[in-house]
Design an enzyme around this catalytic site. Structure first.
Site, PDB file in Angstrom:
ATOM      1  N   CYS A   1       0.725  -1.455  -0.502  1.00  0.00           N
ATOM      2  CA  CYS A   1      -0.037  -0.070   0.184  1.00  0.00           C
ATOM      3  C   CYS A   1       0.823   1.264   0.317  1.00  0.00           C
ATOM      4  O   CYS A   1       1.558   1.715  -1.561  1.00  0.00           O
ATOM      5  CB  CYS A   1      -0.937  -0.079   1.269  1.00  0.00           C
ATOM      6  SG  CYS A   1      -2.352   1.002   1.166  1.00  0.00           S
TER       7      CYS A   1
ATOM      8  N   HIS B   1      -3.461  -4.405   1.584  1.00  0.00           N
ATOM      9  CA  HIS B   1      -2.832  -5.169   3.007  1.00  0.00           C
ATOM     10  C   HIS B   1      -2.484  -6.324   3.576  1.00  0.00           C
ATOM     11  O   HIS B   1      -3.507  -6.957   3.626  1.00  0.00           O
ATOM     12  CB  HIS B   1      -3.275  -4.488   4.019  1.00  0.00           C
ATOM     13  CG  HIS B   1      -2.826  -2.676   4.350  1.00  0.00           C
ATOM     14  ND1 HIS B   1      -2.063  -2.007   4.248  1.00  0.00           N
ATOM     15  CD2 HIS B   1      -4.001  -2.073   3.188  1.00  0.00           C
ATOM     16  CE1 HIS B   1      -2.386  -1.199   4.679  1.00  0.00           C
ATOM     17  NE2 HIS B   1      -3.432  -0.501   3.803  1.00  0.00           N
TER      18      HIS B   1
ATOM     19  N   GLU C   1      -1.362  -7.891   5.267  1.00  0.00           N
ATOM     20  CA  GLU C   1      -0.775  -8.552   6.503  1.00  0.00           C
ATOM     21  C   GLU C   1      -2.343  -8.066   7.811  1.00  0.00           C
ATOM     22  O   GLU C   1      -1.959  -8.593   8.794  1.00  0.00           O
ATOM     23  CB  GLU C   1      -0.127  -7.707   6.981  1.00  0.00           C
ATOM     24  CG  GLU C   1      -0.300  -6.279   7.495  1.00  0.00           C
ATOM     25  CD  GLU C   1      -0.277  -5.043   6.122  1.00  0.00           C
ATOM     26  OE1 GLU C   1      -0.583  -5.417   5.200  1.00  0.00           O
ATOM     27  OE2 GLU C   1      -0.697  -4.032   6.057  1.00  0.00           O
TER      28      GLU C   1
HETATM   29  N1  GLN Z   1      -3.425   6.285   1.315  1.00  0.00           N
HETATM   30  C1  GLN Z   1      -2.166   6.497   1.129  1.00  0.00           C
HETATM   31  C2  GLN Z   1      -1.890   6.399   1.135  1.00  0.00           C
HETATM   32  O1  GLN Z   1      -1.432   7.865  -0.115  1.00  0.00           O
HETATM   33  C3  GLN Z   1      -2.099   5.040   1.411  1.00  0.00           C
HETATM   34  C4  GLN Z   1      -3.317   3.939   2.375  1.00  0.00           C
HETATM   35  C5  GLN Z   1      -2.612   2.933   2.973  1.00  0.00           C
HETATM   36  O2  GLN Z   1      -1.347   2.531   3.080  1.00  0.00           O
HETATM   37  N2  GLN Z   1      -3.732   2.054   3.541  1.00  0.00           N
HETATM   38  O3  GLN Z   1      -0.310   7.137   1.297  1.00  0.00           O
END
Ligand code: GLN
Length: 195
Positions: A78, A169, A171
């Site tokens: 992410c 994610h 995890e």
């Molecule tokens: N929206 C976040 C970003 O732009 C990432 C979201 C997440 O890691 N769950 O950094």
């Protein structure tokens, strides 16, 4: 295998639990000196601008580029995926610029801010459980990048040699197979380094 989880901000404890469940030894990484003892590094989800800022402040940009230069595996999930990318849509500056891809932040919009799905991933037998939270998408990859999965025709898992990235994610579920996949990458890199 000792796997570090970059512990500046974000979902650190959950990755440590998953690494342990997959048979690795997790280490919370707060200082650059810790990198030398690791076989692999996870950059967790959170807020990529915050993680990027803290990485600059504590010297992690150069240190992790050096870690990568030694062929040691890195897994970004992410926000961690955003941090690994060479290009971020709509932003002048990226962070580590290690993976040859363009990413879009918060790419699912308000309607689909968070959701779960079963996702087929190349190299893993059955679909894995994936949790998306304000997730980014991979918009463009170079020929060096292998696409491991797509969701509704958009790239959500990719690998470039020793670098692995997921939009979601892994995890936050009890499915540890993507962590096991990353552990295998670390084992292969450690074996190759010995040769
Ligand atoms: N929206 C976040 C970003 O732009 C990432 C979201 C997440 O890691 N769950 O950094």
């Amino acid at each position: 295998m000792k796997i570090g989880v970059l512990a500046l901000q974000g979902a650190v404890a959950e990755h440590m639990r998953s690494i342990e469940a997959a048979g690795g030894e997790p280490v919370a990484v707060k200082r650059t000196e810790q990198l030398s003892e690791l076989d692999g590094l996870i950059i967790p989800g959170g807020e990529s601008t915050t993680i990027g800022k803290l990485m600059r402040k504590y010297g992690f940009i150069e240190a992790i580029r050096d870690f990568s230069g030694q062929g040691k595996p890195i897994f970004g999930t992410c926000a961690g995926l955003i941090v690994l990318a060479e290009r971020i849509e709509g932003q002048e500056e990226a962070h580590l610029e290690l993976m040859d891809m363009t990413v879009a932040r918060n790419a699912f919009g308000r309607q689909q801010e968070s959701f779960e799905t079963d996702l087929p991933v190349k190299g893993i037998d059955e679909p894995i459980r994936a949790v998306f939270i304000r997730a980014p998408l991979i918009k463009e990859v170079s020929s060096q990048v292998d696409v491991l999965s797509t969701y509704k025709d958009e790239i959500v898992t990719a690998r470039q040699g020793h670098l692995l990235a997921s939009s979601y994610h892994p995890e936050l579920t009890d499915d540890f197979r993507l962590h096991a996949y990353f552990l295998d990458m670390a084992k292969e890199a450690a074996a190759a380094a010995k040769e």
